[in-house]
Each structure stands twice: as structure tokens, then as C-alpha cells.
Motif scaffolding. Structure first.
Motif, mmCIF file in Angstrom:
data_model
loop_
_atom_site.group_PDB
_atom_site.id
_atom_site.type_symbol
_atom_site.label_atom_id
_atom_site.label_comp_id
_atom_site.label_asym_id
_atom_site.label_seq_id
_atom_site.Cartn_x
_atom_site.Cartn_y
_atom_site.Cartn_z
ATOM 1 N N SER A 299 1.013 -1.303 0.043
ATOM 2 C CA SER A 299 -0.261 -0.098 0.084
ATOM 3 C C SER A 299 0.881 1.180 0.001
ATOM 4 N N SER A 300 1.904 1.108 0.701
ATOM 5 C CA SER A 300 2.813 2.387 0.538
ATOM 6 C C SER A 300 3.338 2.545 -0.759
ATOM 7 N N VAL A 301 3.791 1.592 -1.392
ATOM 8 C CA VAL A 301 4.064 1.935 -2.910
ATOM 9 C C VAL A 301 3.107 2.507 -3.739
ATOM 10 N N GLY A 302 1.784 1.942 -3.655
ATOM 11 C CA GLY A 302 0.821 2.410 -4.307
ATOM 12 C C GLY A 302 0.294 4.171 -4.101
ATOM 13 N N PHE A 303 0.340 4.247 -2.661
ATOM 14 C CA PHE A 303 0.121 5.661 -2.081
ATOM 15 C C PHE A 303 1.040 6.541 -2.557
ATOM 16 N N TRP A 304 2.393 5.963 -2.512
ATOM 17 C CA TRP A 304 3.729 6.957 -2.800
ATOM 18 C C TRP A 304 3.362 7.322 -4.448
ATOM 19 N N ALA A 305 3.101 6.232 -5.294
ATOM 20 C CA ALA A 305 3.036 6.670 -6.554
ATOM 21 C C ALA A 305 1.684 7.658 -7.004
ATOM 22 N N ILE A 306 0.631 7.316 -6.199
ATOM 23 C CA ILE A 306 -0.524 8.383 -6.309
ATOM 24 C C ILE A 306 -0.320 9.770 -6.018
ATOM 25 N N LYS A 307 0.309 9.873 -5.024
ATOM 26 C CA LYS A 307 0.789 11.106 -4.282
ATOM 27 C C LYS A 307 1.897 11.933 -5.279
ATOM 28 N N TYR A 308 3.137 10.950 -5.566
ATOM 29 C CA TYR A 308 3.913 11.540 -6.652
ATOM 30 C C TYR A 308 3.378 12.106 -7.731
ATOM 31 N N ALA A 309 2.486 11.577 -8.569
ATOM 32 C CA ALA A 309 1.780 11.803 -9.694
ATOM 33 C C ALA A 309 0.936 12.883 -9.590
ATOM 34 N N SER A 310 0.500 13.251 -8.201
ATOM 35 C CA SER A 310 -0.302 14.299 -8.257
ATOM 36 C C SER A 310 0.709 15.457 -7.939
ATOM 37 N N VAL A 311 1.911 15.373 -7.617
ATOM 38 C CA VAL A 311 2.836 16.439 -7.304
ATOM 39 C C VAL A 311 3.292 16.836 -8.706
ATOM 40 N N LEU A 312 3.482 15.658 -9.839
ATOM 41 C CA LEU A 312 4.034 16.076 -11.245
ATOM 42 C C LEU A 312 3.012 16.767 -11.708
ATOM 43 N N LYS A 313 1.726 16.614 -11.501
ATOM 44 C CA LYS A 313 0.624 17.253 -12.260
ATOM 45 C C LYS A 313 0.395 18.812 -11.438
ATOM 46 N N GLU A 314 1.297 19.039 -10.639
ATOM 47 C CA GLU A 314 1.190 20.254 -9.737
ATOM 48 C C GLU A 314 -0.432 20.400 -9.035
ATOM 49 N N ALA A 315 -0.951 19.267 -8.747
ATOM 50 C CA ALA A 315 -2.109 19.086 -8.164
ATOM 51 C C ALA A 315 -1.773 19.462 -6.548
#
Length: 230
Positions: free
Chosen positions: A97-113
Motif C-alpha cells: 500500500s505504501s508503494v501504491g500511495f506513494w505513486a498516487i501522491k507523486y503523480a499528483s505532485v508532477l501534475k502540480e495538484a
């Protein structure tokens, strides 16, 4: 062979002969599966997403029931029996779950969300957290199950867990009602957001190392207490 042993053996054989064979549960399983599918189609008439939620809930409940997965056992069994099989299963689940949440959060950062400094979703480490953790820990040991374990056993028909579920809901409602009061104790409580401390890739690396060390410690603990690995 003594007469006592002969009598005991013959009594056991008679008990086995008198025991009625178990009725097949396959017809019930087929009927239940048909009802689940039918109810999924019924839910789909109102919202296309509801059947997905329904299917996920059924699958999640089935996995919990078959695996006997329970957070209470993860903390209780190492102290009582020395077994850490459930503890290690929880650590694996946390790692995935840590890997999954990390990927989701990091993708949001890349999209400047959001930015690294966005702490809106980070809970402070204060008195309410510590008090709630202690009370919940005591409660789940007395009840014999955590939230997931309680729901699983309710589905199995355990009356004790049905009573636990009632008070679980009542306690959650009470806590939500008094959330404003407890929030006052968190005004100066610290927040820890690993990406702000170690960076995004450093954060997942540090968390991974901690989980691996805990897994190794759990395995060593079981070997020490039980002399074997499950």
C-alpha cells in the motif's frame, strides 16, 4: 492390549460410525453466488460504479475470511503464542500500500495538484492520537478483533462481534461529534511528512527499510519463541 484400550478403541469406532456425514454446501454456494451477481446487476441500474464497489467488497471480505487477516492478531499473537505470521502479512500489506500511495501522491505532485508542503492530509502526532491508539488497542483486544476482523466475524454469524460492531459505530459517532474539542490539542502538535524530510524517493526508501527491518525482527522473534517458521 488391555481391556481398557480395547473398550476405548471400540467406543471411538462406534462414534465414527454414528457420526452423520456433512451435508454438501455446494448448492448453497451456487445460490449465494447467483444472488450476489443478481444484486450486482440491480445496483448497476442506478449507478455503473456501484457493481464495482459491490464486487470489491465481496472479494475483500472473502480474502479476509479465508486468510483470517486481523490487525489484532498481528499485535497479540507475538506476545501470546510467539507466532508472527499475521504480523508479517500486515507488514507486506503495508509495504504494498505504501508503494501504491506513494505513486498516487507523486503523480499528483508532477501534475502540480499539490506540493511537497501540502500537509492537509497529514495527521498531527498529538494527545488525541496517543489516547485514541491506547483506547482502541485495549478495546480490540477485549473484543477479540479489529475493524476488519469484527466485520468478517459478523458475516460468519458471531453474536459477540455483532455487539462489538454496534458499540464500534457508537464510539465512532461519538468521536466524530467531539472532533472539534479534541482538535484543540493538536494546534501545536508536530506533523511528520517524509517527502519533506527525505525527498520523494528517499521517503519510500526509508519506509521500505523500516518495514524490511520489522519483518526480519518478526521472523527472528518467531524463531526464538517457537523454533520454527510458518
Amino acid at each position: 492390549m488391555s481391556e481398557t484400550n480395547i473398550g476405548t478403541s471400540s467406543g471411538t469406532q462406534r462414534a465414527r460410525k454414528q457420526r452423520k456425514p456433512k451435508k454438501s454446501q455446494i448448492p448453497y454456494a451456487i445460490l449465494l453466488t447467483a444472488l450476489i451477481i443478481a444484486f450486482g446487476f440491480y445496483l448497476g441500474r442506478g449507478n455503473n460504479q456501484l457493481p464495482v464497489y459491490w464486487g470489491f467488497g465481496i472479494a475483500f471480505g472473502y480474502i479476509l475470511q479465508r486468510s483470517r487477516f486481523c490487525f489484532t492478531a498481528a499485535f497479540r499473537d507475538p506476545c501470546i503464542t510467539g507466532s508472527t505470521s499475521v504480523t508479517r502479512a500486515v507488514l507486506v500489506a503495508v509495504a504494498l500500500s505504501s508503494v501504491g500511495f506513494w505513486a498516487i501522491k507523486y503523480a499528483s505532485v508532477l501534475k502540480e495538484a499539490e506540493t511537497n508542503l501540502n500537509m492537509a492530509g497529514v495527521s498531527p502526532i498529538g494527545l488525541p492520537l496517543a489516547l485514541g491508539a491506547v483506547l482502541f488497542g485495549i478495546g480490540m483486544v477485549i473484543a477479540g478483533g479489529c475493524a476488519s476482523g469484527t466485520l468478517m466475524r459478523v458475516g460468519e454469524g458471531f453474536l459477540m462481534q455483532m455487539l462489538v460492531l454496534v458499540f464500534f459505530i457508537a464510539g465512532s459517532a461519538w468521536g466524530a461529534h467531539d472532533m472539534g474539542f479534541w482538535g484543540k490539542f493538536n494546534e501545536n502538535a508536530p506533523k511528520i511528512y517524509l517527502p519533506d524530510v527525505f525527498g520523494w524517493f528517499g521517503a519510500i526508501l526509508v519506509q521500505g527499510i523500516i518495514i524490511v527491518l520489522l519483518y526480519i525482527a518478526a521472523a527472528k522473534w518467531q524463531e526464538k519463541k517457537m523454533g520454527t517458521m510458518e
